[in-house]
Design an enzyme around this catalytic site. Structure first.
Site, short mmCIF file in Angstrom:
data_model
loop_
_atom_site.label_atom_id
_atom_site.label_comp_id
_atom_site.label_asym_id
_atom_site.label_seq_id
_atom_site.Cartn_x
_atom_site.Cartn_y
_atom_site.Cartn_z
N THR A 6 4.82 0.75 12.91
CA THR A 6 3.85 0.89 14.00
C THR A 6 3.14 -0.41 14.35
O THR A 6 2.32 -0.43 15.26
CB THR A 6 2.78 1.94 13.62
OG1 THR A 6 2.23 1.60 12.33
CG2 THR A 6 3.37 3.34 13.59
N TYR A 147 -2.53 -9.30 -4.59
CA TYR A 147 -1.56 -9.25 -3.48
C TYR A 147 -0.35 -10.11 -3.83
O TYR A 147 0.81 -9.67 -3.67
CB TYR A 147 -2.20 -9.72 -2.16
CG TYR A 147 -1.18 -9.76 -1.04
CD1 TYR A 147 -0.63 -8.59 -0.52
CD2 TYR A 147 -0.72 -10.99 -0.53
CE1 TYR A 147 0.33 -8.63 0.48
CE2 TYR A 147 0.25 -11.03 0.47
CZ TYR A 147 0.77 -9.85 0.97
OH TYR A 147 1.72 -9.87 1.94
#
Ligand code: NDP
Ligand code: 8X3
Length: 246
Positions: A6, A147
């Site tokens: 998306t 991360y």
């Protein structure tokens, strides 16, 4: 099949694979956005099927994959893209919740999709897995800690899978982008758009389309060629932490 289709790199991949003439299964959490993209691509003649699930929800992901109509079950390319960074703080001050979300999405979500889709590829002796890793997985940068560790795990899991399918025609690519302007930094800074915009100030960053070009190339390379890993940096970026701004 593209996860997290998306936005950003996932959306770039959807558009580039569509332009390449492929049928697409697009997955994401935002049903309305998925429908808009489906319509955009269908209007240009691409067959698109959408699946709404969070990659952290293993039961729902399994149900969605199992629900695919027979003619959509043989997936040739899996782009394991859904992922995110949350926070940019020293490791001794980070948020437990942010850490868990990153680990559950970037590592466990990617593993879930791999486990669901790759057996069919092995059975058919055909397929391409494209994991979206990162320059952040090559070396830690200041305050990137968890991360960076998740993207380091993506490298190790890509290497492991490549070894485990080496007896088949399935290929595994770890794409490692540098600075790509997407919704990534808005998410990382929990909606602080000004801080997010500063990440891309003074440098021409990469786009989702730039990364998608490489994904399409890897997926369409001759059958005997396996693009194992690609590092894609912005031109004025020397490494994950060296960015020359003008
Ligand atoms: P975006 O934020 O623009 O896109 C991330 C996509 O992943 C969105 O579609 C998002 O959906 C989806 N997503 C996030 N969490 C989940 C989840 N739990 N389940 C399903 N979908 C999810 O960022 P990018 O396009 O930049 O990021 C895509 C990938 O690229 C990530 O893996 C990121 O780590 C990696 N990457 C990004 C770089 C960059 O500089 N931008 C560089 C290197 C790697 P939703 O909108 O619902 O959150
Ligand atoms: C995203 C690129 O350098 O912000 O993985 O970590 S970076």
């Amino acid at each position: 099949m593209i996860t997290g289709a998306t936005s950003g790199i996932g959306l770039g991949c959807a558009r580039k694979f569509a332009a390449n003439g492929d049928k697409l299964i697009l997955t994401g959490r935002n049903e309305q956005k998925l429908e808009e993209i489906r319509k955009e691509l269908a209007d240009k003649g691409t067959q698109v099927l959408t699946l709404v699930f969070d990659v952290r929800d293993r039961a729902k992901a399994t149900e969605c994959v199992n629900s695919l109509p027979e003619e959509w079950k043989a997936i040739d390319v899996l782009v394991n893209n859904a992922g995110l960074a949350l926070g940019l703080e020293p490791e001794f001050e980070g948020s437990f919740d942010d850490w868990e979300t990153m680990i559950d999405t970037n590592i466990k979500g990617l593993l879930t999709m791999t486990r669901l889709i790759v057996p069919g590829m092995v059975e058919r002796d055909r397929g391409q897995v494209i994991n979206i890793g990162s320059v952040a997985g090559d070396a830690a940068y200041a305050n990137g800690n968890v991360y960076c560790a998740t993207k380091s795990a993506v490298k190790t899991l890509s290497d492991g899978l490549r070894i485990d399918v080496a007896g088949t025609a399935v290929r595994v690519t770890n794409l490692k982008p540098g600075l790509v302007e997407t919704n990534f930094s808005n998410t990382r800074f929990h909606g602080d758009t000004e801080r997010a915009a500063n990440v891309y100030k003074g440098i021409k960053p990469l786009t989702g389309d730039d990364i998608a070009d490489v994904a399409v190339y890897a997926a369409n390379a001759p059958a005997h060629v396996q693009i194992a890993e690609v590092l894609i940096l912005a031109t004025h970026q020397g490494s994950g932490s060296v960015i020359v701004r003008k």
